[in-house]
Design an enzyme around this catalytic site. Structure first.
Site, PDB file in Angstrom:
ATOM      1  N   LYS A   1      -5.338  -0.396   6.717  1.00 47.99           N
ATOM      2  CA  LYS A   1      -6.112  -0.500   5.477  1.00 47.99           C
ATOM      3  C   LYS A   1      -6.685  -1.900   5.269  1.00 47.99           C
ATOM      4  O   LYS A   1      -7.003  -2.289   4.146  1.00 47.99           O
ATOM      5  CB  LYS A   1      -5.232  -0.108   4.286  1.00 47.99           C
TER       6      LYS A   1
ATOM      7  N   GLU B   1      16.391  -1.134   3.347  1.00 47.51           N
ATOM      8  CA  GLU B   1      17.811  -1.006   3.663  1.00 47.51           C
ATOM      9  C   GLU B   1      18.020  -0.345   5.016  1.00 47.51           C
ATOM     10  O   GLU B   1      17.106   0.226   5.594  1.00 47.51           O
ATOM     11  CB  GLU B   1      18.533  -0.204   2.579  1.00 47.51           C
TER      12      GLU B   1
ATOM     13  N   HIS C   1      29.617   0.943   0.098  1.00 50.86           N
ATOM     14  CA  HIS C   1      28.805  -0.260  -0.080  1.00 50.86           C
ATOM     15  C   HIS C   1      29.192  -1.376   0.875  1.00 50.86           C
ATOM     16  O   HIS C   1      30.293  -1.889   0.831  1.00 50.86           O
ATOM     17  CB  HIS C   1      28.939  -0.753  -1.530  1.00 50.86           C
TER      18      HIS C   1
ATOM     19  N   TYR D   1      22.502  -4.456 -12.353  1.00 52.44           N
ATOM     20  CA  TYR D   1      21.747  -3.875 -13.465  1.00 52.44           C
ATOM     21  C   TYR D   1      22.656  -3.659 -14.678  1.00 52.44           C
ATOM     22  O   TYR D   1      22.269  -3.920 -15.818  1.00 52.44           O
ATOM     23  CB  TYR D   1      21.132  -2.525 -13.070  1.00 52.44           C
TER      24      TYR D   1
ATOM     25  N   GLU E   1      33.567  -7.936  -4.093  1.00 54.93           N
ATOM     26  CA  GLU E   1      34.153  -6.657  -3.708  1.00 54.93           C
ATOM     27  C   GLU E   1      35.382  -6.882  -2.848  1.00 54.93           C
ATOM     28  O   GLU E   1      35.673  -8.003  -2.427  1.00 54.93           O
ATOM     29  CB  GLU E   1      33.123  -5.813  -2.959  1.00 54.93           C
TER      30      GLU E   1
ATOM     31  N   THR F   1       0.802  -1.224   0.000  1.00 52.61           N
ATOM     32  CA  THR F   1       0.000   0.000   0.000  1.00 52.61           C
ATOM     33  C   THR F   1       0.841   1.284   0.000  1.00 52.61           C
ATOM     34  O   THR F   1       0.303   2.379  -0.144  1.00 52.61           O
ATOM     35  CB  THR F   1      -0.948   0.019   1.217  1.00 52.61           C
ATOM     36  N   GLY F   2       2.147   1.165   0.177  1.00 56.06           N
ATOM     37  CA  GLY F   2       3.022   2.331   0.083  1.00 56.06           C
ATOM     38  C   GLY F   2       3.375   2.620  -1.371  1.00 56.06           C
ATOM     39  O   GLY F   2       3.239   1.753  -2.234  1.00 56.06           O
TER      40      GLY F   2
ATOM     41  N   ILE G   1      13.767  -5.846   0.605  1.00 55.20           N
ATOM     42  CA  ILE G   1      14.275  -4.735  -0.197  1.00 55.20           C
ATOM     43  C   ILE G   1      14.690  -3.567   0.705  1.00 55.20           C
ATOM     44  O   ILE G   1      15.579  -2.790   0.357  1.00 55.20           O
ATOM     45  CB  ILE G   1      13.190  -4.254  -1.194  1.00 55.20           C
TER      46      ILE G   1
END
Length: 273
Positions: free
Chosen positions: A37, A92, A238, A154, A204, A11-12, A90
């Site tokens: 909600k 952070e 990171h 990506y 890394e 809902t966000g 997801i």
């Protein structure tokens, strides 16, 4: 893999945007959670007051977390006790102490936890997109791309697409300092899908991520290690990556080169073809 999925944060604005893309891609998201909600519909999906009620009704076994980090601990532990077996986070910057508690419960109840600060997972063959991966350049193929960095993932997908190299799985294991993904325990599950013939690990300087893959000899693995030329003893943004001594990264590269090919940059993905 074709299980029903609960979207926590549907809902966000952020959760709504990415859940909609996933549904259009073909992912089977069936419900959301928001106490205020409850009883409403969002994207034509029912909103429940708790994970427990949602899971009891829809029989979900997978959840994706889009909610603000300070609410994550409670909703994730509620997910676990409600019967969720796979959690993709997801969100952070979850508090370190909260993350340690989450990790404890995930290990205790054998939960596959991806994240936090993960772009999620995409399995093109099954039209599964859980997270924020752009799907424009994703094509069905045999390359498994695994990384802590969403941005580098990506870019790797974009370069691979230009070279007509498709993906079997794209997985971001999480960019926060403490992540919940247990590579040794759960990585074989992804291999058992029999979709993958080659793997690109984007590692890394300040991590032991790469060493955990050195025992896999039956599948072609390629490595890209970012941050090699970063300043000594300077913490990079990171995942708290830091190069304490110049020899640290050189030892890592030397160890990997004994068995696998290390790419200098993403343009060398052409060597994977």
């Amino acid at each position: 893999m074709l299980n029903k999925i609960l979207s926590c944060g549907l809902t966000g604005n952020f959760g709504y945007f990415h859940t909609k893309i996933s549904i259009l891609y073909g992912t089977k998201i069936v419900s959301g959670v928001n106490y205020k909600k409850k009883g409403h519909l969002c994207l034509n999906l029912p909103i429940y007051s708790s994970s427990f009620k949602s899971i009891k009704t829809t029989k979900c076994k997978i959840s994706i977390i889009f909610i603000p980090s300070y609410y994550c601990k409670n909703i994730i532990i509620e997910n676990i006790y409600s019967g969720i077996k796979i959690i993709i986070c997801i969100s952070e910057d979850i508090n370190i102490f909260d993350m340690l508690k989450i990790k404890f419960f995930c290990q205790k109840y054998k939960i596959l936890f991806i994240g936090p600060n993960s772009p999620g997972i995409v399995i093109p063959f099954y039209n599964i997109r859980l997270g924020i991966f752009p799907i424009k350049n994703i094509k069905i193929g045999e390359l498994f791309i695994l990384s802590r960095s969403g941005t580098l993932s990506y870019k790797a997908i974009k370069v691979a697409n230009k070279l007509k190299i498709g993906q079997s799985i794209c997985l971001g294991i999480g960019g926060d300092l403490i992540i919940g993904f247990n590579i040794k325990k759960f990585f074989p599950y992804f291999i058992k899908l029999n979709l993958t013939k080659k793997i690109l690990i984007i590692g890394e300087i300040g991590s032991e991520l790469e060493s955990q893959f050195l025992k896999y000899k039956k599948i072609k693995i390629f490595f890209l290690i970012s941050g090699i030329f970063s300043p000594l003893k300077k913490k990079m943004g990171h995942a708290g990556a830091i190069n304490n001594k110049l020899n640290d990264i050189l030892k890592k590269i030397k160890k990997i080169k004994k068995k696998f090919l290390i790419l200098n940059n993403l343009n060398e993905i052409i060597l994977i073809k």
